[in-house]
Design a protein around this motif. Structure first.
Motif, PDB file in Angstrom:
ATOM      1  N   PRO A 137      26.809  28.482 -12.167  1.00 17.61           N
ATOM      2  CA  PRO A 137      25.677  27.953 -11.394  1.00 17.61           C
ATOM      3  C   PRO A 137      24.384  28.699 -11.689  1.00 17.61           C
ATOM      4  N   CYS A 197      29.075  27.463  -4.684  1.00 21.73           N
ATOM      5  CA  CYS A 197      28.782  26.469  -5.726  1.00 21.73           C
ATOM      6  C   CYS A 197      30.026  26.170  -6.550  1.00 21.73           C
ATOM      7  N   LEU A 244      26.039  20.382 -10.077  1.00 21.98           N
ATOM      8  CA  LEU A 244      27.465  20.335  -9.725  1.00 21.98           C
ATOM      9  C   LEU A 244      28.212  19.411 -10.671  1.00 21.98           C
TER      10      LEU A 244
END
Length: 199
Positions: A146, A124, A68
């Motif tokens: 992601p 995500c 992230l």
């Protein structure tokens, strides 16, 4: 909800592909951190073992994860503000399902082979955009995509092998939250705090 991680010195853990290989040390008072969704076992352990089987030297320094926040240097005085920021994100997000299906690659742009997400991309992307705001706002060198890295900076024939071996891979699990990691002077990423989705 936030939970402290107990200290441990077993398998290396952490999010991101750099600066794990750096020989230099950050300036005094500076910490290298990252934020990632951990891949739960047995899936995480299996993919980490596969990465090690390809001879990737980062396999033992980085746990299986979906990034992230990539490796980012921050001053230790800002850690409380950063944790408050992450806690607020987790407080207002709900768990979501992730389905991993097959392999992909960023070559030739970047020497990475990965396991792809078939479901959970939107979740995500939403959480990643919130993480990269406020005290963690920073530009990224590439658009966010992601994924779960399984081979990085290896010879082309090994990258081809990794791509083929994981082409039929499949795993389903719920993203319960994310973890804050810190990069140790030994080159190992270790989780420091878990932030659980409670929205």
């Amino acid at each position: 909800m936030v939970a402290d991680r107990p200290p441990h010195d077993a398998a290396a853990e952490g999010p991101g592909e750099a600066p794990s290989a750096r020989a230099d040390r950050p300036a005094p008072g500076v910490r290298a951190i990252g934020v990632a969704i951990p891949i739960p076992d047995p899936h995480g352990a299996l993919l980490q073992a596969k990465r090690a089987s390809f001879g990737d030297p980062l396999a033992t320094a980085i746990p299986t994860h979906i990034t992230l926040l990539p490796p980012t240097e921050v001053h230790e005085s800002s850690l409380d503000v950063i944790e408050d920021h992450l806690r607020e994100i987790a407080r207002t997000e709900e768990p979501f399902q992730i389905k991993l299906r097959g392999s992909g690659t960023f070559r030739p742009v970047s020497p990475v082979v990965f396991v792809a997400l078939a479901e959970g991309i939107g979740g995500c992307e939403r959480v990643q955009a919130r993480v990269l705001s406020g005290p963690l706002a920073r530009p990224l060198p590439f658009p966010y995509h992601p994924h779960v890295t399984i081979a990085h900076h290896l010879p082309d024939d090994v990258m081809d092998k990794a791509f083929k071996e994981l082409a039929g891979y499949s795993a389903d699990f719920d993203a319960w939250g994310f973890s804050l990691y810190e990069h140790g002077l030994d080159g190992v990423w270790r989780p420091q705090r878990d932030f659980v989705f409670t929205g």
